[in-house]
Motif scaffolding. Structure first.
Motif, PDB file in Angstrom:
ATOM      1  N   ILE A 244       0.282  -0.629  -7.691  1.00 51.85           N
ATOM      2  CA  ILE A 244      -0.032   0.623  -7.001  1.00 51.85           C
ATOM      3  C   ILE A 244       0.632   0.612  -5.627  1.00 51.85           C
ATOM      4  O   ILE A 244       0.490  -0.363  -4.870  1.00 51.85           O
ATOM      5  N   ASN A 245       1.337   1.700  -5.314  1.00 51.99           N
ATOM      6  CA  ASN A 245       2.041   1.800  -4.039  1.00 51.99           C
ATOM      7  C   ASN A 245       1.308   2.737  -3.081  1.00 51.99           C
ATOM      8  O   ASN A 245       0.784   3.775  -3.502  1.00 51.99           O
ATOM      9  N   ALA A 246       1.332   2.380  -1.799  1.00 51.53           N
ATOM     10  CA  ALA A 246       0.728   3.253  -0.787  1.00 51.53           C
ATOM     11  C   ALA A 246       1.551   4.520  -0.589  1.00 51.53           C
ATOM     12  O   ALA A 246       1.018   5.554  -0.190  1.00 51.53           O
ATOM     13  N   GLY A 247       2.852   4.440  -0.861  1.00 46.82           N
ATOM     14  CA  GLY A 247       3.732   5.601  -0.733  1.00 46.82           C
ATOM     15  C   GLY A 247       4.144   6.127  -2.091  1.00 46.82           C
ATOM     16  O   GLY A 247       3.324   6.285  -2.987  1.00 46.82           O
ATOM     17  N   GLY A 248       5.444   6.371  -2.254  1.00 50.84           N
ATOM     18  CA  GLY A 248       5.947   6.889  -3.511  1.00 50.84           C
ATOM     19  C   GLY A 248       6.042   5.829  -4.601  1.00 50.84           C
ATOM     20  O   GLY A 248       5.987   4.629  -4.321  1.00 50.84           O
ATOM     21  N   LYS A 249       6.228   6.278  -5.844  1.00 52.90           N
ATOM     22  CA  LYS A 249       6.258   5.356  -6.975  1.00 52.90           C
ATOM     23  C   LYS A 249       7.620   4.694  -7.180  1.00 52.90           C
ATOM     24  O   LYS A 249       7.734   3.739  -7.941  1.00 52.90           O
ATOM     25  N   SER A 250       8.647   5.178  -6.518  1.00 55.41           N
ATOM     26  CA  SER A 250       9.995   4.663  -6.749  1.00 55.41           C
ATOM     27  C   SER A 250      10.153   3.237  -6.231  1.00 55.41           C
ATOM     28  O   SER A 250       9.552   2.846  -5.221  1.00 55.41           O
ATOM     29  N   ILE A 251      10.999   2.479  -6.929  1.00 59.73           N
ATOM     30  CA  ILE A 251      11.217   1.076  -6.590  1.00 59.73           C
ATOM     31  C   ILE A 251      12.703   0.802  -6.423  1.00 59.73           C
ATOM     32  O   ILE A 251      13.549   1.628  -6.767  1.00 59.73           O
TER      33      ILE A 251
ATOM     34  N   ASP B 264      18.782 -10.590  -5.650  1.00 54.97           N
ATOM     35  CA  ASP B 264      18.482 -11.848  -6.331  1.00 54.97           C
ATOM     36  C   ASP B 264      18.235 -11.657  -7.828  1.00 54.97           C
ATOM     37  O   ASP B 264      18.110 -12.632  -8.586  1.00 54.97           O
ATOM     38  N   GLY B 265      18.165 -10.411  -8.280  1.00 53.55           N
ATOM     39  CA  GLY B 265      18.004 -10.140  -9.696  1.00 53.55           C
ATOM     40  C   GLY B 265      16.568 -10.117 -10.182  1.00 53.55           C
ATOM     41  O   GLY B 265      16.309  -9.798 -11.346  1.00 53.55           O
ATOM     42  N   TRP B 266      15.613 -10.427  -9.307  1.00 57.05           N
ATOM     43  CA  TRP B 266      14.210 -10.477  -9.704  1.00 57.05           C
ATOM     44  C   TRP B 266      13.302  -9.625  -8.817  1.00 57.05           C
ATOM     45  O   TRP B 266      12.504  -8.846  -9.316  1.00 57.05           O
ATOM     46  N   THR B 267      13.420  -9.784  -7.509  1.00 57.44           N
ATOM     47  CA  THR B 267      12.482  -9.154  -6.576  1.00 57.44           C
ATOM     48  C   THR B 267      12.564  -7.630  -6.654  1.00 57.44           C
ATOM     49  O   THR B 267      13.648  -7.049  -6.588  1.00 57.44           O
ATOM     50  N   ILE B 268      11.399  -7.003  -6.776  1.00 55.09           N
ATOM     51  CA  ILE B 268      11.294  -5.546  -6.815  1.00 55.09           C
ATOM     52  C   ILE B 268      10.483  -5.079  -5.612  1.00 55.09           C
ATOM     53  O   ILE B 268       9.366  -5.550  -5.386  1.00 55.09           O
ATOM     54  N   ARG B 269      11.037  -4.142  -4.848  1.00 55.06           N
ATOM     55  CA  ARG B 269      10.360  -3.593  -3.671  1.00 55.06           C
ATOM     56  C   ARG B 269      10.124  -2.091  -3.844  1.00 55.06           C
ATOM     57  O   ARG B 269      10.766  -1.443  -4.659  1.00 55.06           O
ATOM     58  N   THR B 270       9.202  -1.564  -3.048  1.00 54.65           N
ATOM     59  CA  THR B 270       9.040  -0.119  -3.002  1.00 54.65           C
ATOM     60  C   THR B 270      10.273   0.494  -2.345  1.00 54.65           C
ATOM     61  O   THR B 270      10.815  -0.060  -1.380  1.00 54.65           O
ATOM     62  N   LYS B 271      10.724   1.618  -2.876  1.00 47.89           N
ATOM     63  CA  LYS B 271      11.929   2.241  -2.327  1.00 47.89           C
ATOM     64  C   LYS B 271      11.725   2.711  -0.897  1.00 47.89           C
ATOM     65  O   LYS B 271      12.625   2.621  -0.060  1.00 47.89           O
ATOM     66  N   ASP B 272      10.511   3.212  -0.606  1.00 46.40           N
ATOM     67  CA  ASP B 272      10.243   3.741   0.737  1.00 46.40           C
ATOM     68  C   ASP B 272       9.654   2.696   1.683  1.00 46.40           C
ATOM     69  O   ASP B 272       9.218   3.015   2.782  1.00 46.40           O
ATOM     70  N   ARG B 273       9.621   1.425   1.220  1.00 48.65           N
ATOM     71  CA  ARG B 273       9.124   0.284   2.016  1.00 48.65           C
ATOM     72  C   ARG B 273       7.629   0.360   2.307  1.00 48.65           C
ATOM     73  O   ARG B 273       7.121  -0.325   3.204  1.00 48.65           O
ATOM     74  N   SER B 274       6.920   1.182   1.563  1.00 52.32           N
ATOM     75  CA  SER B 274       5.463   1.224   1.704  1.00 52.32           C
ATOM     76  C   SER B 274       4.841  -0.014   1.065  1.00 52.32           C
ATOM     77  O   SER B 274       5.475  -0.706   0.256  1.00 52.32           O
ATOM     78  N   LEU B 275       3.595  -0.291   1.410  1.00 54.89           N
ATOM     79  CA  LEU B 275       2.887  -1.431   0.830  1.00 54.89           C
ATOM     80  C   LEU B 275       2.654  -1.227  -0.666  1.00 54.89           C
ATOM     81  O   LEU B 275       2.513  -0.099  -1.142  1.00 54.89           O
ATOM     82  N   SER B 276       2.604  -2.348  -1.388  1.00 50.99           N
ATOM     83  CA  SER B 276       2.269  -2.326  -2.799  1.00 50.99           C
ATOM     84  C   SER B 276       1.205  -3.382  -3.062  1.00 50.99           C
ATOM     85  O   SER B 276       1.124  -4.384  -2.337  1.00 50.99           O
ATOM     86  N   ALA B 277       0.385  -3.167  -4.077  1.00 49.03           N
ATOM     87  CA  ALA B 277      -0.649  -4.147  -4.429  1.00 49.03           C
ATOM     88  C   ALA B 277      -0.742  -4.242  -5.947  1.00 49.03           C
ATOM     89  O   ALA B 277      -0.380  -3.313  -6.679  1.00 49.03           O
ATOM     90  N   GLN B 278      -1.252  -5.387  -6.409  1.00 49.22           N
ATOM     91  CA  GLN B 278      -1.409  -5.610  -7.846  1.00 49.22           C
ATOM     92  C   GLN B 278      -2.530  -6.615  -8.087  1.00 49.22           C
ATOM     93  O   GLN B 278      -2.699  -7.575  -7.334  1.00 49.22           O
ATOM     94  N   TRP B 279      -3.297  -6.366  -9.149  1.00 47.77           N
ATOM     95  CA  TRP B 279      -4.265  -7.331  -9.681  1.00 47.77           C
ATOM     96  C   TRP B 279      -4.033  -7.413 -11.179  1.00 47.77           C
ATOM     97  O   TRP B 279      -3.571  -6.439 -11.785  1.00 47.77           O
ATOM     98  N   GLU B 280      -4.389  -8.550 -11.759  1.00 52.47           N
ATOM     99  CA  GLU B 280      -4.132  -8.728 -13.194  1.00 52.47           C
ATOM    100  C   GLU B 280      -5.182  -9.612 -13.846  1.00 52.47           C
ATOM    101  O   GLU B 280      -5.520 -10.673 -13.329  1.00 52.47           O
ATOM    102  N   HIS B 281      -5.674  -9.164 -14.990  1.00 47.64           N
ATOM    103  CA  HIS B 281      -6.511  -9.980 -15.864  1.00 47.64           C
ATOM    104  C   HIS B 281      -5.933  -9.942 -17.278  1.00 47.64           C
ATOM    105  O   HIS B 281      -5.263  -8.975 -17.669  1.00 47.64           O
ATOM    106  N   THR B 282      -6.201 -11.001 -18.036  1.00 43.73           N
ATOM    107  CA  THR B 282      -5.914 -11.022 -19.467  1.00 43.73           C
ATOM    108  C   THR B 282      -7.191 -10.644 -20.208  1.00 43.73           C
ATOM    109  O   THR B 282      -8.252 -11.216 -19.949  1.00 43.73           O
ATOM    110  N   ILE B 283      -7.077  -9.691 -21.131  1.00 42.31           N
ATOM    111  CA  ILE B 283      -8.233  -9.064 -21.774  1.00 42.31           C
ATOM    112  C   ILE B 283      -8.169  -9.241 -23.290  1.00 42.31           C
ATOM    113  O   ILE B 283      -7.117  -9.027 -23.904  1.00 42.31           O
TER     114      ILE B 283
END
Length: 274
Positions: free
Chosen positions: A217-224, A229-248
């Motif tokens: 979930i991004n504090a700003g827009g959804k674009s990334i 480095d081929g791996w790191t993904i950032r928000t396009k507008d440099r807004s904060l992003s957060a994530q939580w994860e569980h296996t269900i």
């Protein structure tokens, strides 16, 4: 969080479920273990090293290390550690020191006795900003709202719908390019678990399915934007992003959260009442 194509969704048997349960619990215990070390001045490389050593000490393997899906270079570390505007797949680095107020996601996947368990949590280095704290809280609630939709006869679209609805009503946006996924016998299996969508759409849930719910979930827009480095993904507008994860796990009557541990954050009050 690597996107895969549609195919048959595996139904796990009792022996497989028990193995995945043990791997999932170990993954959560790694996040318990590393929590006291997350503070200003500590490098993300050191946090990765601590997690790696803990995993190995428990006769398991970090699944991300040297993981190489098509189109990628081998991932170089045992964990993904994503700071502030990094959406996912942040590469740990001994030169990257945590600063006061940093918002951090640590993503752990372990292989234990051939089974996979996958989970991530948000942490803060010192006191976070009000914005960072609210984003992490809303994202956590998004994950749990998605979890509470899991039961036989429900649809994957139900999960995506409640997450998108809650996030957008809070003024945030949902990342589209990365999603949850089946897990257990492999690192990434069917189904894809989108964090947006419509009720009653996509695959019907059946007992024995195991997958992650991991809204980004991004504090700003959804674009990334992808980093060189081929791996790191950032928000396009440099807004904060957060994530939580569980296996269900989909059970006969509802769901079981497999990535549980003694010091895991408590579910939100609305989930406790279920």
């Amino acid at each position: 969080m690597y996107t895969i194509t549609m195919a048959i969704i595996p139904i796990k048997n009792a022996e497989q479920i028990e193995g995945i349960r043990k791997a999932s619990q170990l993954a959560a215990e790694v996040l318990d273990y590393v929590a006291p070390f997350v503070k200003p001045g500590v490098s993300t490389g050191e946090l990765d090293k601590l997690c790696h050593e803990f995993i190995i000490a428990h006769d398991a393997i970090p699944a991300p290390l040297n993981y190489c899906p098509p189109g990628y270079t081998p991932y170089p570390n045992a964990t993904c550690i994503s700071l502030n505007d990094v959406v996912c797949h942040g590469i740990p680095n001994f030169n990257k020191l945590l600063k006061k107020g940093d918002s951090i996601n640590i993503d752990i996947t372990v292989i234990k006795d051939g089974y996979f368990g996958d989970t991530s949590r948000m942490y803060f280095a010192g006191e976070p900003s009000i914005m960072a704290k609210r984003l992490a809280k809303i994202t956590y609630e998004c994950m749990w709202l998605g979890i509470m939709e899991v039961k036989p006869g429900a649809h994957l679209g139900d999960i995506g719908y409640v997450i998108q609805d809650y996030a957008e009503n809070a003024g945030y946006s949902v990342v589209r390019e990365f999603c949850g996924h089946g897990v257990g016998l492999e690192f990434h299996e069917e189904p894809q678990v989108l964090h947006y969508g419509r009720r009653g759409t996509l695959a019907e849930l059946k007992p024995g399915m195991i997958f992650t719910i991991e809204p980004m979930i991004n504090a700003g827009g959804k674009s990334i934007r992808a980093m060189p480095d081929g791996w790191t993904i950032r928000t396009k507008d440099r807004s904060l992003s957060a994530q939580w994860e569980h296996t269900i796990l989909v059970t006969d009557t509802g769901y079981e959260v497999l990535t549980v541990s003694p010091d895991m954050p408590s579910p939100p009050n609305f989930a406790k009442k279920k």
